[in-house]
Design an enzyme around this catalytic site. Sequence first.
Site, PDB file in Angstrom:
ATOM      1  N   LYS A  44      38.639 -24.894 -13.320  1.00 35.45           N
ATOM      2  CA  LYS A  44      38.262 -25.929 -14.287  1.00 35.45           C
ATOM      3  C   LYS A  44      39.193 -25.920 -15.489  1.00 35.45           C
ATOM      4  CE  LYS A  44      33.400 -25.832 -12.924  1.00 35.45           C
ATOM      5  NZ  LYS A  44      32.082 -25.233 -13.163  1.00 35.45           N
ATOM      6  N   GLN A  68      28.415 -22.080 -17.040  1.00 35.87           N
ATOM      7  CA  GLN A  68      28.567 -21.806 -15.617  1.00 35.87           C
ATOM      8  C   GLN A  68      27.315 -21.120 -15.060  1.00 35.87           C
ATOM      9  OE1 GLN A  68      31.288 -22.701 -13.655  1.00 35.87           O
ATOM     10  NE2 GLN A  68      29.963 -22.072 -11.975  1.00 35.87           N
ATOM     11  N   ASP A  96      27.508 -31.600 -17.293  1.00 31.49           N
ATOM     12  CA  ASP A  96      26.917 -31.296 -15.984  1.00 31.49           C
ATOM     13  C   ASP A  96      25.799 -32.272 -15.643  1.00 31.49           C
ATOM     14  OD1 ASP A  96      28.051 -29.344 -14.395  1.00 31.49           O
ATOM     15  OD2 ASP A  96      27.103 -27.678 -15.445  1.00 31.49           O
TER      16      ASP A  96
END
Length: 300
Positions: A54, A98, A121
């Site tokens: 990422k 994460q 997200d």
Amino acid sequence: MTAQIIDGKAFAATVREKVAAHVARIKDESGITPGLAVVLVGEDPASQVYVRSKGKQTVEVGMNSYEHKLEADTSEADLLALIDKLNTDPAVHGILVQLPLPSHLNEDLVINSIDPAKDVDGFHISNVGLLGTGQKSMVPCTPLGCLMMLRDHHGSLSGLNAVVIGRSNIVGKPMAQLLLGDSCTVTIAHSRTKDLPEVVRRADIVVAAVGRAEMVPGEWIKDGATVIDVGINRIDAPEKGEGKTRLVGDVHFDSAAKVAGAITPVPGGVGPMTIACLLANTLTACCRANGLVEPEGLTA
């Protein structure tokens, strides 16, 4: 019939190119650089790989990447304090924590502490509610990537019969909401669905996101249907040697490809789209935060 392969790797590269072009334009016109902050707690090997990827791709499209790596025993209070700091940092437009988190941390509490406008997200309860009621929201990356590929393949999805196999909060439920938003007739199926094969056979679009290796055989697929396989499962591969494994999806690819009109492979299908859509979401969040025109085709 031999299915058309929907190349997620190539499609993701195209999405990243579009994101990079928009980032360059924003920098030139307003002097603003979109910024993504990724928080990693602990040393889970898979999570470390994802975070590195990422960060690399964030920089490649011209965005600022902020990585925060915390010890596995970090307290909940310290993690929430960091998120609060990122929420108020004007240079940070997207925040991603994460998952999974160490067991002593409450994932729901942590996710819902993120500013919904920076929740790239799309997991915050406010974004879930906005998506469910058809309002502007941050959209979960994997379902967004699936939607982009379906739109690209079909053009209009209006009136198509879609079956989503799997009811998770991360993929199944938001995928169904996105398909409804594009005027599909949507069924959410799962392990307790009666006569699941017959339900799937009626679908023009099948999105498999159940997490069971090769659960969906070709005989379940309607001739000419489009199959989006979200599953990533590792199975034994004795043909490669003792102890070797290979990745497969939730769909039995070889048999499904004989009857489907189009299908995503595993690997190389949905997976590459997830990070590409994370970058797209960060760009969208930056535009919304600064009153800039949102890029077309990079969100729902």
